[in-house]
Scaffold this motif. Structure first.
Motif, short mmCIF file in Angstrom:
data_model
loop_
_atom_site.label_atom_id
_atom_site.label_comp_id
_atom_site.label_asym_id
_atom_site.label_seq_id
_atom_site.Cartn_x
_atom_site.Cartn_y
_atom_site.Cartn_z
N ASN A 1 -2.38 8.57 0.85
CA ASN A 1 -3.41 7.63 1.30
C ASN A 1 -3.05 6.23 0.79
N PRO A 2 -2.66 5.31 1.69
CA PRO A 2 -2.27 3.97 1.24
C PRO A 2 -3.37 3.23 0.49
N ALA A 3 -4.63 3.49 0.84
CA ALA A 3 -5.74 2.77 0.21
C ALA A 3 -5.90 3.11 -1.26
N ASP A 4 -5.31 4.20 -1.70
CA ASP A 4 -5.47 4.62 -3.10
C ASP A 4 -4.58 3.82 -4.06
N MET A 5 -3.50 3.24 -3.56
CA MET A 5 -2.46 2.77 -4.45
C MET A 5 -2.78 1.46 -5.16
N ALA A 6 -3.31 0.47 -4.45
CA ALA A 6 -3.62 -0.80 -5.10
C ALA A 6 -4.63 -0.63 -6.24
#
Length: 209
Positions: free
Chosen positions: A158-163
């Protein structure tokens, strides 16, 4: 001759040895003091607070793989701590040093080895070997009792988890830049959890050989 009027000490070995509560309190005080004496100086030693040459913060993909590693409980069977004993260094490589773990929150030293230690696994096998091994360990190690993880190939990161993860780590000292955090989502977009876990495995222990 003893004087019968001499007061008896109110604090004695006998009193300590016959009081469970007092014994426990005193033991805790001694252990706490001894622990502080041993641990506090480590916070001020460069060998334990500064990364060794070659150790860098995890990339977004590697960090996602580390999260998968934790979620799947890999640390229950694999340690990441090579002790400075000949039998261990001959099998696994250079012994582990504190400066290799400064960006690990929490570290994954472990204390049980159902499977081999993984601290120097980076670069030992190809990416394809790791993918086959994760999908079905018996395909590459027939005697393995490791469970298979076929769903990792089917589950996207999930890209949204990384920042948010990287921002949280920055608050505890991992030197992520604003640019690295801004492009974190793009770096993992379209990657599955197997890609991420392989990326994490491939970076393990490569600073020292």
């Amino acid at each position: 001759m003893s004087d019968n009027n001499t007061p008896v000490p109110t604090f004695s070995h006998e009193k300590v040895e016959t009081s469970n509560f007092l014994m426990i309190v005193l033991i805790l005080i001694v252990v706490a003091f001894g622990g502080l004496v041993e641990i506090v100086p480590l916070f001020f030693q460069k060998s334990t607070t500064e990364p060794v040459i070659g150790v860098k913060p995890y990339t977004a993909l590697q960090l996602a793989g580390r999260d998968v590693y934790l979620r799947e409980g890999c640390y229950n069977c694999h340690s990441q701590m090579i002790r400075p004993f000949r039998a261990e260094t001959l099998r696994y490589g250079h012994y582990s040093v504190a400066g290799e773990f400064v960006y690990d929150h929490p570290f994954q030293w472990g204390s049980k080895r159902t499977g081999p230690d993984l601290h120097r696994v980076g670069g030992r096998y190809s990416d394809d070997w790791h993918r086959i091994h994760l999908n079905n360990p018996r395909d590459v190690v027939p005697e393995s009792n490791m469970p298979a993880y076929p769903w990792l190939e089917k589950t996207l990161v999930n890209p949204a988890d990384m920042a948010p993860r990287m921002k949280a780590l920055r608050t505890v000292g991992v030197p992520y830049t604003d640019e690295e955090i801004a492009r974190a989502a793009a770096d993992v977009k379209g990657k599955n959890e197997a890609d991420a876990l392989v990326a994490y495995l491939q970076v393990m222990g490569r600073a020292l050989k």
